[in-house]
Design an enzyme around this catalytic site. Structure first.
Site, short mmCIF file in Angstrom:
data_model
loop_
_atom_site.label_atom_id
_atom_site.label_comp_id
_atom_site.label_asym_id
_atom_site.label_seq_id
_atom_site.Cartn_x
_atom_site.Cartn_y
_atom_site.Cartn_z
CD GLU A 63 -60.23 -53.52 -8.48
OE1 GLU A 63 -59.11 -54.09 -8.56
OE2 GLU A 63 -60.39 -52.33 -8.82
CE LYS A 77 -58.89 -49.04 -7.41
NZ LYS A 77 -58.77 -50.02 -8.52
CB CYS A 118 -56.82 -52.87 -6.70
SG CYS A 118 -55.57 -53.66 -7.75
C1 ACM Z 1 -56.20 -51.94 -10.04
O1 ACM Z 1 -56.34 -51.00 -9.27
N1 ACM Z 1 -57.20 -52.75 -10.32
C2 ACM Z 1 -54.90 -52.19 -10.68
#
Ligand code: ACM
Length: 281
Positions: free
Chosen positions: A47, A117, A150
């Site tokens: 990410e 995301k 993530c």
């Molecule tokens: C995250 O979602 N970067 C912990």
């Protein structure tokens, strides 16, 4: 029986310096091309691999954001052409109404998918747009690839929806700081009988007087049976690779009479979901 096609997977665990995308891309290149044979079918990067993660103002996010087809796309496309791989990596994407914490899936000159995301973590919620589109399933030369970023992992429905949609492999760019991610993803692989490929970063960021963030590394490739096929170090930049057979994730049969996807009983799970909807209304 004919052997199922193999897929060589490479995970790049880098150590980005905040706000230095060119330097960070060079580190990725150095890691990848230090291998004797860098060719692969799938390469996954973390990410926000070129920008760093600990933003302290909207201004910083806006300055480091890129269009979908900006310098990060060009970089991933170059890596893809040099290795033959489908390449996945995270970046801040400039959208019409703000900036998402996004990821791209690139093959050669083609952008196969982009994703914003949907479950933002902690202070990301101050700066990034929440994704509004479903988690993507991408058609690739090795079959359907799922994608999540993530913190999405902590929502079991996310990976379950990718598995139910037919993904055999899920790419998972991450910046893990919570210690239970690597163990948790083993369970996610088992409960969906799917390959998961997590690319995390290492290093520490301490910016703007905020508590330091220590990224836990431990990038990993997990089999549908929960085997840790490869796992990286917790503090060092590193490459891990493995050759997998994505078709092993097609069957959800764990015993003669138990295909656990066929045995799901969604009609009986609904009362809790309905109650949740009622409470929110
Ligand atoms: C995250 O979602 N970067 C912990």
């Amino acid at each position: 029986m004919e052997a199922s096609p193999t897929l060589r997977v490479t995970v790049i665990q880098n150590s980005p310096q905040f706000g230095a995308p060119e330097k960070n891309r060079r580190e990725v290149e150095d890691l990848l091309f230090s291998q004797k044979d860098p060719s692969a079918g799938l390469i996954v990067l973390p990410e926000l691999f070129a920008t760093g993660y600990q933003f302290v103002s909207q201004d910083e996010v806006d300055k480091l954001a890129e269009p979908e087809k900006g310098p990060t796309f060009d970089f991933l496309s170059t890596l893809s052409k040099k290795t033959g791989a489908v390449v996945v990596g995270g970046l801040p994407i400039q959208r019409e109404k703000g900036v998402s914490n996004g990821a791209l899936v690139v093959l050669g000159d083609r952008l196969l998918a982009s994703y914003d995301k949907i479950h933002l973590f902690d202070r990301e919620r101050d700066f990034f747009l929440e994704g509004q589109s479903p988690l993507p399933i991408v058609e690739t030369p090795f079959g359907p690839l799922g994608l999540m970023i993530c913190f999405d992992w902590l929502f079991p429905e996310a990976l379950r929806s990718l598995a139910l949609s037919g993904a055999t492999v899920v790419a998972h760019p991450a910046n893990w700081v919570l210690p239970f991610g690597p163990q948790g993803m083993i369970l996610r692989s088992v409960e969906n009988r799917i390959f998961t490929v997590t690319a995390n970063r290492v290093g520490v960021e301490e910016r703007g007087g905020l508590p330091p963030l220590r990224y836990i590394g431990e990038s990993q490739i997990i089999s549908p049976k929960g085997e840790v096929i490869a796992r990286a170090h917790s503090t060092r930049p590193e490459i891990i690779t493995a050759t997998i057979h994505p078709a092993e994730a097609l069957s959800k049969k764990v015993a003669d009479k138990s295909d656990f996807f066929e045995q799901r009983r969604p009609e009986l799970y609904n009362s809790a979901l309905t109650a949740e909807k009622r409470q929110r209304a």
